[in-house]
Design an enzyme around this catalytic site. Sequence first.
Site, short mmCIF file in Angstrom:
data_model
loop_
_atom_site.label_atom_id
_atom_site.label_comp_id
_atom_site.label_asym_id
_atom_site.label_seq_id
_atom_site.Cartn_x
_atom_site.Cartn_y
_atom_site.Cartn_z
N GLU A 1 0.88 -0.91 0.05
CA GLU A 1 0.07 -0.01 0.06
C GLU A 1 1.00 0.99 0.22
O GLU A 1 0.63 1.76 -0.64
CB GLU A 1 -0.61 -0.05 0.97
CG GLU A 1 -1.83 1.19 1.50
CD GLU A 1 -2.24 1.22 0.34
OE1 GLU A 1 -2.85 0.62 -0.29
OE2 GLU A 1 -2.57 2.59 0.05
N ARG B 1 13.24 5.31 7.21
CA ARG B 1 14.58 5.87 7.72
C ARG B 1 15.44 5.45 8.28
O ARG B 1 16.12 4.33 8.19
CB ARG B 1 13.72 6.64 9.21
CG ARG B 1 13.49 5.68 9.75
CD ARG B 1 14.65 4.93 10.84
NE ARG B 1 14.28 4.59 11.97
CZ ARG B 1 15.11 3.22 11.84
NH1 ARG B 1 15.77 3.29 11.12
NH2 ARG B 1 14.93 2.10 12.89
N HIS C 1 9.11 -8.53 10.57
CA HIS C 1 10.64 -8.50 10.33
C HIS C 1 11.39 -9.07 9.46
O HIS C 1 11.54 -10.07 10.30
CB HIS C 1 11.17 -7.94 12.02
CG HIS C 1 10.76 -6.58 12.13
ND1 HIS C 1 10.67 -5.87 13.90
CD2 HIS C 1 9.38 -6.38 12.11
CE1 HIS C 1 10.17 -5.15 13.94
NE2 HIS C 1 9.16 -4.99 13.24
N GLU D 1 16.74 -3.22 8.04
CA GLU D 1 15.19 -3.95 8.37
C GLU D 1 14.41 -3.61 7.93
O GLU D 1 14.05 -2.74 8.27
CB GLU D 1 15.47 -3.16 10.15
CG GLU D 1 14.28 -5.01 10.57
CD GLU D 1 13.80 -4.06 12.13
OE1 GLU D 1 14.31 -4.66 12.80
OE2 GLU D 1 13.21 -2.82 12.50
N ALA E 1 1.17 0.46 15.88
CA ALA E 1 2.63 0.64 16.41
C ALA E 1 3.10 2.07 16.39
O ALA E 1 3.67 3.00 17.22
CB ALA E 1 3.44 -0.14 15.75
N GLU F 1 1.84 3.58 19.78
CA GLU F 1 2.45 3.35 20.98
C GLU F 1 3.97 3.47 21.45
O GLU F 1 4.66 3.71 22.71
CB GLU F 1 2.95 2.01 21.12
CG GLU F 1 2.82 0.40 22.15
CD GLU F 1 4.25 0.54 22.07
OE1 GLU F 1 3.67 -0.10 23.21
OE2 GLU F 1 4.71 0.24 21.06
N HIS F 2 5.05 4.12 19.96
CA HIS F 2 5.78 3.46 20.42
C HIS F 2 5.69 5.34 20.54
O HIS F 2 7.10 5.64 21.58
CB HIS F 2 6.28 3.97 18.34
CG HIS F 2 8.24 3.67 18.14
ND1 HIS F 2 8.67 4.75 18.14
CD2 HIS F 2 8.86 2.72 18.78
CE1 HIS F 2 10.12 4.22 18.34
NE2 HIS F 2 10.48 3.40 18.19
#
Length: 268
Positions: free
Chosen positions: A37, A42, A117, A136, A148, A151-152
């Site tokens: 999508e 980064r 991952h 990664e 995520a 929450e991060h």
Amino acid sequence: MWKELLDPYEQAVSELLVKFRNLKEEHRKKNLYSPIESVCGRVKSVASILDKMQRKNISFENMEEEVEDIAGVRIICQFVEDIETVANLIYRRTDMEVRSKKDYLTNKKASGYRSFHLIVWYTVQTVSGPKRLQVEIQIRTMAMNFWATTEHSLQYKYRGQIPEHVAERLAASADAIVALDEGMSLVRDEIMDAQRFRQTEIELVQSILTSIENLYRVESEREVQKIQDEFYRIYSLHNIDELDRFAKQLDILAEGAGAQSVDSSIRN
Ligand code: 0O2
């Protein structure tokens, strides 16, 4: 030192963004459903690298080997099923080699975190020669990503010590995300059909407009106006077969008039 060290990672992230975005585009051009999508990436900040090194007791000598996510690419999918498809696409590629995987879908983290991952080896060409480094790749659904990301930011705020009542809410929200993903999977075929329908419609309209534009050069204005009116009538029916029939008719007309649409390849 940091800039020199991180430059190849920057390069790897930008190259991979282009490659994965192209993959999405290629699906679209072939009128295939894209399991991708969106893509973002980064390079980890120096502060985050140092945090991780301290937390895991990693020395500078071992940093590039042990901090596996200096370069990170995130692939967002619509449906849980797409995650495996994307992972398989990555496994089959010859420009990267999967080193390891972390399946937080089957084994959800205690926090509620879900994602898939892959750590891959990827080679960038630099002025000093090729450099093989780790990247990664996180693959997750839009819903998982929403959870995520939120929450991060709390992890940063509370430095890993999220208060119990907040952690409980997050865990409950994580369950709601699982239910949401399951619910979306149940209507996946319907949604995919609708998206395919819309994409085909967009491409047919584009092709028709190109034909009409080409016909303007060889036909009288009155004739082209009639064709345009007919197009509006057919478009308002929202019937893809009718639209397709009309597009083909226009192609034949343009061919006969020596003004064939340059876009006719779309439907072949
Ligand atoms: P960034 O750059 O801020 O995203 P560890 O940090 O020890 O848990 P490890 O062993 O290095 O993780 O690998 P893991 O668990 O695969 O984590 C790597 C990345 O996955 C993390 O990067 C996060 O982006 C994401 N992640 C893992 N666990 C969680 C979680 O519980 N919640 C959220 N929101 N994301 C998670 P960093 O290190 O956080 O760095």
